[in-house]
Design an enzyme around this catalytic site. Sequence first.
Site, mmCIF file in Angstrom:
data_model
loop_
_atom_site.group_PDB
_atom_site.id
_atom_site.type_symbol
_atom_site.label_atom_id
_atom_site.label_comp_id
_atom_site.label_asym_id
_atom_site.label_seq_id
_atom_site.Cartn_x
_atom_site.Cartn_y
_atom_site.Cartn_z
ATOM 1 N N CYS A 2 -47.564 -7.096 -18.081
ATOM 2 C CA CYS A 2 -46.270 -6.674 -17.566
ATOM 3 C C CYS A 2 -45.792 -5.411 -18.291
ATOM 4 C CB CYS A 2 -45.182 -7.739 -17.711
ATOM 5 S SG CYS A 2 -45.577 -9.262 -16.864
ATOM 6 N N ARG A 27 -50.629 -2.337 -17.181
ATOM 7 C CA ARG A 27 -50.257 -3.579 -17.876
ATOM 8 C C ARG A 27 -50.133 -4.764 -16.934
ATOM 9 N NH1 ARG A 27 -48.155 -2.111 -22.927
ATOM 10 N NH2 ARG A 27 -47.354 -4.207 -23.195
ATOM 11 N N TRP A 75 -47.759 -8.910 -14.251
ATOM 12 C CA TRP A 75 -49.027 -9.626 -14.312
ATOM 13 C C TRP A 75 -48.619 -11.091 -14.376
ATOM 14 C CZ3 TRP A 75 -51.642 -12.969 -17.665
ATOM 15 C CH2 TRP A 75 -53.024 -13.097 -17.453
ATOM 16 N N ASN A 101 -41.126 -9.274 -20.298
ATOM 17 C CA ASN A 101 -42.563 -9.321 -20.568
ATOM 18 C C ASN A 101 -42.769 -10.377 -21.638
ATOM 19 O OD1 ASN A 101 -45.267 -8.794 -21.110
ATOM 20 N ND2 ASN A 101 -44.804 -7.045 -22.430
ATOM 21 N N GLY A 102 -43.614 -11.372 -21.346
ATOM 22 C CA GLY A 102 -43.849 -12.447 -22.308
ATOM 23 C C GLY A 102 -43.862 -13.786 -21.597
ATOM 24 N N GLU A 481 -71.182 -5.485 -24.828
ATOM 25 C CA GLU A 481 -70.162 -4.573 -24.308
ATOM 26 C C GLU A 481 -70.565 -4.042 -22.927
ATOM 27 O OE1 GLU A 481 -67.254 -4.089 -24.868
ATOM 28 O OE2 GLU A 481 -66.738 -2.123 -24.089
ATOM 29 N N LYS A 485 -68.367 -4.543 -19.538
ATOM 30 C CA LYS A 485 -67.908 -3.393 -18.759
ATOM 31 C C LYS A 485 -68.275 -3.566 -17.293
ATOM 32 C CE LYS A 485 -65.814 -1.928 -20.687
ATOM 33 N NZ LYS A 485 -65.032 -1.895 -21.893
ATOM 34 N N GLU A 488 -66.313 -6.616 -15.527
ATOM 35 C CA GLU A 488 -64.870 -6.508 -15.318
ATOM 36 C C GLU A 488 -64.490 -5.492 -14.246
ATOM 37 O OE1 GLU A 488 -62.497 -5.221 -18.706
ATOM 38 O OE2 GLU A 488 -64.153 -4.043 -19.453
ATOM 39 N N HIS A 504 -85.468 -19.204 -24.242
ATOM 40 C CA HIS A 504 -84.971 -20.534 -24.604
ATOM 41 C C HIS A 504 -84.092 -21.131 -23.507
ATOM 42 C CE1 HIS A 504 -86.720 -20.384 -28.572
ATOM 43 N NE2 HIS A 504 -86.246 -19.153 -28.706
ATOM 44 N N LYS A 603 -54.137 -4.541 -19.055
ATOM 45 C CA LYS A 603 -54.387 -4.026 -20.397
ATOM 46 C C LYS A 603 -53.296 -4.575 -21.308
ATOM 47 C CE LYS A 603 -56.196 0.234 -22.242
ATOM 48 N NZ LYS A 603 -57.619 -0.103 -22.115
HETATM 49 C C1 F6R Z 1 -62.384 -4.663 -21.980
HETATM 50 C C2 F6R Z 1 -61.121 -4.566 -22.679
HETATM 51 C C3 F6R Z 1 -60.615 -5.774 -23.373
HETATM 52 C C4 F6R Z 1 -59.904 -5.391 -24.688
HETATM 53 C C5 F6R Z 1 -59.232 -6.624 -25.303
HETATM 54 C C6 F6R Z 1 -58.574 -6.300 -26.620
HETATM 55 O O1 F6R Z 1 -62.732 -3.459 -21.388
HETATM 56 O O2 F6R Z 1 -60.474 -3.556 -22.674
HETATM 57 O O3 F6R Z 1 -61.618 -6.710 -23.600
HETATM 58 O O4 F6R Z 1 -60.846 -4.845 -25.558
HETATM 59 O O5 F6R Z 1 -58.286 -7.142 -24.419
HETATM 60 O O6 F6R Z 1 -57.598 -5.321 -26.464
HETATM 61 P P1 F6R Z 1 -57.020 -4.539 -27.712
HETATM 62 O O7 F6R Z 1 -58.123 -3.720 -28.277
HETATM 63 O O8 F6R Z 1 -55.899 -3.722 -27.170
HETATM 64 O O9 F6R Z 1 -56.557 -5.579 -28.694
#
Ligand code: F6R
Length: 608
Positions: A2, A27, A75, A101-102, A481, A485, A488, A504, A603
């Site tokens: 949010c 967000r 969100w 937000n929360g 990673e 990527k 997602e 295994h 994010k």
């Molecule tokens: C994946 C991604 C997330 C963040 C995770 C931690 O592409 O961006 O997995 O890495 O949510 O976020 P931060 O680094 O902001 O604590």
Amino acid sequence: MCGIIGYAGGKQAAPVILKGLERLEYRGYDSSGIAVIDGERIDVIKTCGKIKALYAKTDCGAKPNGTVGIGHTRWATHGVPSDVNSHPHTSQDGRFSIVHNGIIENFAELKAELTAHGIKFAGDTDSEVIAQLMQYLYDGDVLGTLRLVTERLIGSYAIGMICTETPDVVYAVRKDNPLVIGLGKNENFIASDIAAALEYTHDFVQLGESEFAKLTAHAVTFYDVNGTPVEKTPYRVDWDISQAEKSGYPHFMLKEIYEQPRALTETVRPRIRGNEITLDRIALDAKNANTFDKIDIIGCGSAYHAGIVGKAFMEKYCRIRVNCMLASEYIYSDPITDNRTLTIIISQSGETADTLAALRLAKKLGSHTVAIVNVMESAIAREADDVLYTHAGPEIAVATTKGYTTQVAALYLIGLKIAKIKHTVSDARYNELLSEIEKLPNKVQTILDDISQIKDYAEKYAEHKCVFFIGRGTDYAASLEGALKLKEISYIHAEAYAAGELKHGTISLIEKGTITLALVTQSALQPKMLSNIKAVQSREGTVLCVATPKTKDVGSDADGLLVIPDGDDDVTPVLTAVVLQIFAYYVAAKRGCDIDKPRNLAKSVTVE
Ligand code: F6R
């Protein structure tokens, strides 16, 4: 999770708020809304869907009319995304409108109490109780009532509020969720993130835990939890607004991938003087580096993956035990942490709820904490004992790219610094590694100068349903990673496996048409990787190798080969990451996915 914004100024509020919401859309983006004070009433417009739906419903900001207002991009946590569950929420009497937000954990009890007193709720969100509680407790003093309301709330919140009784004012309060105050000229802002107000000001104040702010066009007053006025010192942000814009790129993610040479330069260069590593104000000298008997690295998602790369590097060169843990697991694991543990907390946003909780726990247990953070003055940056900023610049795409690679570079610097202090690395090796770390920005640039082959493979494999990433050692860390990527942003099922583990169990999934990306950048492990690749090919799986000039022979029988620039095996994860980011990006582009805003994600994950 949010985004909230509030505006008090001389301009029409709606266009400013809409623009701000666009910058906060990363967000959360399942619904949005705006509330503006128009004379004696509050006009609210809200809608399901992305901000462009709100633009349409407000005639591109031509309405609602007024110069003081709040906005929200959501969100969903409680209540499905719908027009009615979108914020702002207004009290039944129309006097108060809030954005939140929360999570209000005790919303059900509060809702039952208010309903018993005849208050009717419009939707299903936890947030609406804030507006209704304002109405119920209102005693003629708006700020005082907001304090009474927050005393009743259990959970986390950043709240923006307007009220018809005080039509010039925006109110704000926060606890465990981010909120900054932007100080403009004859206009002031509240926002979840500086990006929302950066077009208008570079001067910000971080609202502290349980602090309140009262904003008009000409003044901002801060209050502590007891309502006593407090003085706050603004800080200046030197980020440029162009960094928060796409600048001609089709997506923020691609722009941020291309920004990595600059971002890595910002992380690394200012910290290397001659052959000395200086880590800002981080107190790492012979005395305290030797007081630690272990290092814990903690993060979530990609930050955790960066930690896994850091763990391998530090164990190898610092000869100290390093644990890398997911923040969400660490906080409930009764960790063996004390003042002999150095805890490194990694977070791009500096606001991730699980990571913040882990930081607080590590501190409580007596550990010295160092945070690797991108966003200045974020909660984690402020609460850690020491902070090392990555200086990656604003990261808007939900999937992190430059955030991740700069975290890895920061971990290399910390690891190498500790190794030097502890004399666990020879001078020659130290100098070699330092020089390789310094060369990373140029090597990333070499990859970016010609991405055609990566793009071709991505487009060729874009319609496959399942992709495996395999590697050994730090290639396994890079695989984690790479798989994250891809899944997602493209919604393709992707799994990372330590290459030796495949046999295994998981190898039963390999069949004709399964794509495996085999990362082979570790020279010493090349023969073992070759056997693992052969095992996949024997099951008719398709293999695309990512190798270095030293290991590229491994790809001679593979279905495809991508060669990354030559370099030191110990720092190649940064280069591999860039290749896998580009691969994921073009797979998702070919599939027509919403790359910057993948479904179900947001994010800055500020809920546990
Ligand atoms: C994946 C991604 C997330 C963040 C995770 C931690 O592409 O961006 O997995 O890495 O949510 O976020 P931060 O680094 O902001 O604590």
